[in-house]
Design an enzyme around this catalytic site. Structure first.
Site, PDB file in Angstrom:
ATOM      1  N   ASP A   1     -11.310   2.792   4.026  1.00  0.00           N
ATOM      2  CA  ASP A   1     -11.663   1.373   3.862  1.00  0.00           C
ATOM      3  C   ASP A   1     -13.187   1.192   3.821  1.00  0.00           C
ATOM      4  OD1 ASP A   1      -9.508  -0.316   3.461  1.00  0.00           O
ATOM      5  OD2 ASP A   1      -8.998  -0.459   5.591  1.00  0.00           O
TER       6      ASP A   1
ATOM      7  N   GLN B   1      -4.782  -1.722   9.577  1.00  0.00           N
ATOM      8  CA  GLN B   1      -4.545  -3.002   8.909  1.00  0.00           C
ATOM      9  C   GLN B   1      -5.117  -4.144   9.772  1.00  0.00           C
ATOM     10  OE1 GLN B   1      -3.122  -3.482   5.764  1.00  0.00           O
ATOM     11  NE2 GLN B   1      -3.856  -5.560   6.067  1.00  0.00           N
TER      12      GLN B   1
ATOM     13  N   LYS C   1       0.851  -1.203   0.000  1.00  0.00           N
ATOM     14  CA  LYS C   1       0.000   0.000   0.000  1.00  0.00           C
ATOM     15  C   LYS C   1       0.885   1.252   0.000  1.00  0.00           C
ATOM     16  CE  LYS C   1      -3.846  -2.378   2.189  1.00  0.00           C
ATOM     17  NZ  LYS C   1      -4.569  -2.726   3.423  1.00  0.00           N
TER      18      LYS C   1
END
Ligand code: NDP
Length: 289
Positions: free
Chosen positions: A119, A96, A52
């Site tokens: 997200d 994460q 990422k």
């Protein structure tokens, strides 16, 4: 058989993001910034975060990775999130997953400012999605939709069967596909581990989207000839190679179109995260803090 080339489509989307990020910098002096929290030493998570970080740099997005020890408490994580929420130079925040078992995942994800929730796991964004007026779209489902749309696959009116009902993939994918909107308007069936006669249902799919985490589970006999197959699964076999939830070699012989693993949905998931981060920065340009 059409190969659904996620890598090529992700490259196209990244080019669009690069152009728009450069424009945002030139016109408003804003460089989009993604802040990510990584707790512990899970090897897969380390790789995902590195990817990422690299992907951000390639399109002109800054990233700030906060690597925290395994013993980090929920309270400490909430403090870090509060700091990122308050920092106007941070546009997107991600945690994460998975977090260590000792952390309260729901409480931590709920603490992210919905305007920075790239997200799209926050209940606020999930609620908006379900009402068909999305803020941020969840990255993997949005990637699946883009893979289909940009490959010229008709979704409206089709019977889409989604295998899996996770909050990250299965459920939001079904929610997106059922909306009364472009790239959607499908008839949806969601199946899971308690479904009776699973193969009878998968065989009815015009578009079969599989997110189970079970290597090569979907065999040729479970697929209607000519169907479009999107394989979300990422499984590591004993010999170290990656494979999806679909038995690719057998299913490609009867499918109308199929996405490979790797090179299918995976690259699109990251591309859509970059797109959400850019969108978050654009919000700042539209209404400065
Ligand atoms: P989860 O484990 O959270 O969910 C799996 C789903 O599959 C559950 O709903 C489960 O049913 C269902 N399932 C499992 N076994 C069976 C079975 N034998 N029959 C029917 N249904 C079954 O996984 P995720 O949704 O998070 O991820 C799914 C896969 O996608 C994984 O391989 C993951 O690595 C991959 N992934 C890939 C991404 C990408 O970018 N390409 C992004 C995210 C995930 P039940 O609910 O009843 O338990």
């Amino acid at each position: 058989m059409q190969l659904l080339n996620g890598k090529a489509i992700a490259d196209e989307i990244r080019r669009e993001i690069t152009e728009n990020a450069a424009k945002l910098k030139a016109e408003h002096g804003i460089i989009p910034c993604l802040a990510a929290l990584l707790v512990g030493n899970d090897p897969a998570s380390q790789i995902y975060i590195k990817n990422k970080e690299k992907a951000c740099a390639q399109v002109g997005i800054n990233s700030r990775i906060l690597r925290l020890p395994d013993a980090t408490t929920t309270g400490e994580l909430l403090q870090h999130i509060a700091q990122f929420n308050a920092d106007p130079s941070v546009h997107g925040i991600l945690v994460q997953l998975p977090l260590p078992k000792s952390c309260d995942e729901k409480q931590i994800l709920d603490a992210i400012d919905p305007k920075k929730d790239v997200d799209a796991f926050h209940p606020h964004n999930v609620g908006l999605l379900s009402q068909g007026r999305p803020g941020f779209l969840p990255c993997t489902p949005h990637g699946i939709q883009q893979l289909l749309v940009r490959s010229g696959i008709q979704i409206a009116g089709q019977h889409v069967v989604v295998v899996g009902r996770s909050d990250i993939v299965g459920k939001p994918t079904a929610l997106m596909m059922v909306q009364k909107s472009a790239g959607a308007d499908a008839t949806i069936t969601v199946v899971h581990s308690r479904t009776k006669n699973l193969a009878d249902l998968t065989r009815q799919a015009d578009i079969l989207i599989v997110a189970m985490g079970r290597a090569k589970f979907i065999t040729a006999s479970m697929v209607k000839p000519g169907a479009v197959i999107v394989d979300v699964g990422i499984n590591r076999l004993a010999d170290g190679t990656l494979c999806g939830d679909v038995d690719f070699d057998a299913v490609k012989e009867i499918a109308g179109a199929i996405s490979p693993v790797p090179g299918g949905v995976g690259p699109l998931t990251i591309a859509m995260l970059l797109r959400n981060t850019l969108a978050a920065a654009l919000l700042t340009a539209a209404s400065p803090p």
